[in-house]
Motif scaffolding. Structure first.
Motif, short mmCIF file in Angstrom:
data_model
loop_
_atom_site.label_atom_id
_atom_site.label_comp_id
_atom_site.label_asym_id
_atom_site.label_seq_id
_atom_site.Cartn_x
_atom_site.Cartn_y
_atom_site.Cartn_z
N VAL A 76 33.87 42.95 45.02
CA VAL A 76 33.32 41.91 45.89
C VAL A 76 31.84 41.77 45.56
N VAL A 77 31.45 40.54 45.20
CA VAL A 77 30.05 40.23 44.91
C VAL A 77 29.63 39.12 45.87
N GLY A 78 28.92 39.49 46.93
CA GLY A 78 28.59 38.50 47.95
C GLY A 78 29.86 38.04 48.64
N ASP A 79 30.13 36.75 48.60
CA ASP A 79 31.37 36.19 49.17
C ASP A 79 32.43 35.97 48.10
N THR A 80 32.16 36.41 46.88
CA THR A 80 33.07 36.18 45.76
C THR A 80 33.85 37.44 45.42
N LEU A 81 35.12 37.28 45.08
CA LEU A 81 35.95 38.40 44.66
C LEU A 81 36.26 38.24 43.18
N ARG A 82 35.97 39.28 42.41
CA ARG A 82 36.27 39.29 40.97
C ARG A 82 37.36 40.34 40.71
N ILE A 83 38.42 39.91 40.03
CA ILE A 83 39.57 40.77 39.79
C ILE A 83 39.78 40.91 38.29
N ILE A 155 42.03 38.89 51.69
CA ILE A 155 41.85 39.30 50.30
C ILE A 155 40.36 39.35 50.04
N GLY A 156 39.82 40.55 49.90
CA GLY A 156 38.38 40.68 49.76
C GLY A 156 37.70 40.14 51.01
N PRO A 157 36.70 39.27 50.85
CA PRO A 157 36.01 38.71 52.02
C PRO A 157 36.68 37.46 52.58
N MET A 158 37.81 37.05 51.99
CA MET A 158 38.46 35.80 52.39
C MET A 158 39.67 36.07 53.28
N VAL A 159 39.79 35.26 54.32
CA VAL A 159 40.88 35.43 55.28
C VAL A 159 41.57 34.09 55.51
N ALA A 160 42.89 34.11 55.45
CA ALA A 160 43.69 32.92 55.76
C ALA A 160 44.50 33.20 57.02
N GLN A 161 44.52 32.25 57.93
CA GLN A 161 45.25 32.39 59.19
C GLN A 161 46.51 31.53 59.16
N ASP A 162 47.57 32.06 59.76
CA ASP A 162 48.83 31.31 59.90
C ASP A 162 49.29 30.72 58.56
N PRO A 193 38.63 38.11 30.94
CA PRO A 193 39.56 39.07 31.52
C PRO A 193 39.45 39.18 33.03
N GLU A 194 38.79 38.24 33.68
CA GLU A 194 38.61 38.31 35.12
C GLU A 194 39.08 37.03 35.81
N MET A 195 39.60 37.20 37.02
CA MET A 195 39.87 36.06 37.91
C MET A 195 38.81 36.08 39.00
N VAL A 196 38.26 34.91 39.29
CA VAL A 196 37.19 34.80 40.27
C VAL A 196 37.68 33.94 41.44
N LEU A 197 37.64 34.50 42.64
CA LEU A 197 38.02 33.78 43.85
C LEU A 197 36.78 33.56 44.69
N GLU A 198 36.58 32.32 45.12
CA GLU A 198 35.42 31.99 45.95
C GLU A 198 35.90 31.36 47.26
N PRO A 199 35.23 31.69 48.37
CA PRO A 199 35.67 31.20 49.68
C PRO A 199 35.38 29.73 49.85
N PRO A 200 35.99 29.10 50.84
CA PRO A 200 35.70 27.69 51.13
C PRO A 200 34.22 27.50 51.46
N THR A 201 33.68 26.36 51.08
CA THR A 201 32.29 26.08 51.39
C THR A 201 32.13 25.79 52.87
#
Length: 206
Positions: A76-83, A155-162, A193-201
């Motif tokens: 986790v880098v800030g609000d970004t998740l690197r896998i 997943i990391g700093p990101m959360v999905a509801q319902d 070799p990395e996947m980067v996930l970023e939260p909604p703005t």
């Protein structure tokens, strides 16, 4: 059998013929020849299975090793998740489903997030009681699944509801993050070799 498996079988038979010829050319007892042939058969059988199903074996190893060591190669880098990409070529992530730790394969080719029946039940997923199942087409054929809802997927700093999910026993041990989660993100991409996930703005405060 696939074409690769047929080639492997032909190769193994040819190699066994050579080994048998070499053994019979030596002046040793018949019993020792049989033992040697059986030993070589076992060696070639292990080789064929390992080569033919190397992707499946690597996938299982990646999942088991991640669960045993707790190292998921994610940062986790800030609000970004690197896998980091796993040895099987896929991206695996440790998540929390209703606070239950669950390991997922991220698959952008999957429309909906999917979970095994056992994992869904352990996580308290709200599974539909509808007698009409959802028919899914997978690599192993058609699968009958039930619809469900994940109250909270983190997943990391990101959360999905319902979040909608499909649940089936036929999924085996594989839980999959699909596009219905990825599309909720601000962005997702693969960088080498990395996947980067970023939260909604976040909308600016007004």
């Amino acid at each position: 059998m696939t074409e690769d498996q047929n080639i492997n079988l032909v190769f193994a038979i040819g190699a066994l013929v050579l080994v048998a010829s070499a053994l019979f050319s030596r002046r040793i007892g018949f019993g020792e020849i049989v033992r040697n042939i059986l030993a070589w058969v076992a060696i070639f059988a292990v080789f064929i299975v390992g080569f033919s199903y190397q992707r499946e074996i690597l996938a299982v190893w990646s999942q088991v090793s991640g669960e045993m060591t707790g190292a998921n190669e994610q940062l986790v880098v800030g609000d970004t998740l690197r896998i980091r990409q796993s040895a099987d070529g896929h991206f695996w992530v440790d998540a929390k489903v209703n606070a239950l730790p669950v390991r997922f394969l991220i698959d952008s080719g999957a429309t909906t997030t999917a979970m095994t029946m056992r994992t869904a039940q352990n996580a308290g997923i709200d599974i539909s009681k509808s007698p009409i199942p959802v028919i899914l087409t997978t690599a192993n054929g058609s699968v009958e699944a039930q619809r469900g809802t994940i109250q909270s997927l983190q997943i990391g700093p990101m959360v999905a509801q319902d979040l909608p999910v499909v649940v089936a026993e036929e999924f085996g041990d594989s839980n999959v993050i699909g596009m219905n989660f990825l599309s909720k993100l601000g962005s997702w991409r693969v960088e080498g070799p990395e996947m980067v996930l970023e939260p909604p703005t976040r909308a600016p405060a007004g």
